[in-house]
Motif scaffolding. Structure first.
Motif, PDB file in Angstrom:
ATOM      1  N   UNK A  50      -6.194  10.664   3.531  1.00 53.32           N
ATOM      2  CA  UNK A  50      -7.324   9.747   3.324  1.00 53.32           C
ATOM      3  C   UNK A  50      -6.844   8.384   2.859  1.00 53.32           C
ATOM      4  N   UNK A  51      -5.918   8.396   1.919  1.00 53.90           N
ATOM      5  CA  UNK A  51      -5.418   7.135   1.356  1.00 53.90           C
ATOM      6  C   UNK A  51      -4.664   6.320   2.412  1.00 53.90           C
ATOM      7  N   UNK A  52      -3.840   6.979   3.197  1.00 55.15           N
ATOM      8  CA  UNK A  52      -3.057   6.274   4.213  1.00 55.15           C
ATOM      9  C   UNK A  52      -3.949   5.742   5.332  1.00 55.15           C
ATOM     10  N   UNK A  53      -4.999   6.484   5.643  1.00 51.95           N
ATOM     11  CA  UNK A  53      -5.909   6.107   6.730  1.00 51.95           C
ATOM     12  C   UNK A  53      -6.419   4.674   6.566  1.00 51.95           C
ATOM     13  N   UNK A  54      -6.651   4.257   5.334  1.00 55.32           N
ATOM     14  CA  UNK A  54      -7.259   2.952   5.079  1.00 55.32           C
ATOM     15  C   UNK A  54      -6.253   1.822   4.853  1.00 55.32           C
ATOM     16  N   UNK A  55      -4.980   2.084   5.092  1.00 57.84           N
ATOM     17  CA  UNK A  55      -3.992   1.009   5.023  1.00 57.84           C
ATOM     18  C   UNK A  55      -4.281   0.022   6.156  1.00 57.84           C
ATOM     19  N   UNK A  56      -4.286  -1.279   5.893  1.00 59.75           N
ATOM     20  CA  UNK A  56      -4.564  -2.281   6.938  1.00 59.75           C
ATOM     21  C   UNK A  56      -3.613  -2.158   8.126  1.00 59.75           C
ATOM     22  N   UNK A  57      -4.115  -2.513   9.307  1.00 61.17           N
ATOM     23  CA  UNK A  57      -3.345  -2.366  10.545  1.00 61.17           C
ATOM     24  C   UNK A  57      -1.959  -2.998  10.477  1.00 61.17           C
ATOM     25  N   UNK A  58      -1.864  -4.173   9.867  1.00 58.02           N
ATOM     26  CA  UNK A  58      -0.597  -4.902   9.831  1.00 58.02           C
ATOM     27  C   UNK A  58       0.506  -4.091   9.159  1.00 58.02           C
TER      28      UNK A  58
ATOM     29  N   UNK B 199       0.810  -1.219   0.000  1.00 59.16           N
ATOM     30  CA  UNK B 199       0.000   0.000   0.000  1.00 59.16           C
ATOM     31  C   UNK B 199       0.843   1.268   0.000  1.00 59.16           C
ATOM     32  N   UNK B 200       1.827   1.331   0.889  1.00 60.42           N
ATOM     33  CA  UNK B 200       2.684   2.516   0.935  1.00 60.42           C
ATOM     34  C   UNK B 200       3.475   2.651  -0.355  1.00 60.42           C
ATOM     35  N   UNK B 201       3.955   1.536  -0.880  1.00 59.84           N
ATOM     36  CA  UNK B 201       4.711   1.579  -2.137  1.00 59.84           C
ATOM     37  C   UNK B 201       3.856   2.143  -3.266  1.00 59.84           C
ATOM     38  N   UNK B 202       2.605   1.719  -3.320  1.00 55.52           N
ATOM     39  CA  UNK B 202       1.705   2.198  -4.376  1.00 55.52           C
ATOM     40  C   UNK B 202       1.453   3.698  -4.250  1.00 55.52           C
ATOM     41  N   UNK B 203       1.291   4.163  -3.017  1.00 59.55           N
ATOM     42  CA  UNK B 203       1.068   5.593  -2.786  1.00 59.55           C
ATOM     43  C   UNK B 203       2.284   6.398  -3.238  1.00 59.55           C
TER      44      UNK B 203
END
Length: 207
Positions: free
Chosen positions: A171-179, A150-154
């Protein structure tokens, strides 16, 4: 058969060690001034003190992101004097090699094949606008040591177009899974691309 199993086990061990080394590497160490480390510590102290959720890291970070995304964050209370001081040091060193911020016009021109005099003149007034250097060493380190995609894609998206609002990034980072969200790479990305990027704009208001 035994040899094949031994080779397989050796491959797994080496691969596991490589992944562990990658994830445990401290990207702040690429800054020999120590400013990135001090700034990150100041950021965490600010948000944990402000939101007062104890040691609940995920809740603290997500609350911060939610307020940034909704434009409801109280910037009169949140930043400490230390964080403002760190921000000014970042701004002072923006022309230095390895700076994690870069003038917007310079960032946009990095991939331009032809930079005409007209383009330079047109963007002359934009030199004061700073953005996080998504193509720089620090952010690329966070990207390469990230535990998830997720972070890589952002970061991949921002590498192409860094002129994206902070609220949309939050907003985009907020929805990254907890793990993945609870990783040091994501936390440092939030600290610098969101918190300090905001402070880079408003620090003059603090006298």
């Amino acid at each position: 058969m035994i040899r094949s199993r031994l080779l397989l086990m050796l491959f797994i061990i080496v691969t596991t060690q490589s992944i562990y080394a990658q994830e445990s590497f401290d990207c702040s160490s690429i800054d020999d001034t120590g400013l990135i480390t001090k700034a990150f510590q100041s950021f965490e102290k600010d948000i944990f003190s402000h939101y007062n959720f104890g040691n609940d890291s995920i809740k603290t970070y997500r609350t911060f992101l939610a307020e940034v995304a909704s434009l409801s964050i109280d910037l009169k209370k949140l930043p400490s004097k230390n964080s403002i001081t760190h921000t000014r040091l970042f701004k002072k060193g923006v022309k230095n090699k390895g700076s994690i911020w870069i003038p917007l016009s310079e960032y946009e021109n990095q991939r331009a094949e032809n930079k005409t005099a007209t383009t330079v003149a047109k963007k002359k007034n934009e030199e004061a606008i700073m953005i996080f250097n998504y193509r720089g060493g620090f952010i690329q380190c966070l990207k390469n040591t990230s535990k998830g995609d997720n972070l890589r894609e952002i970061i991949d998206i921002l590498e192409e177009d860094g002129n994206v609002s902070t609220s949309l990034i939050a907003q985009r980072i907020y929805y990254i899974p907890d793990s993945e969200f609870n990783s040091i790479s994501v936390k440092k990305f939030i600290a610098f691309d969101i918190y300090y990027s905001i402070l880079m704009v408003i620090e003059k208001a603090f006298g």
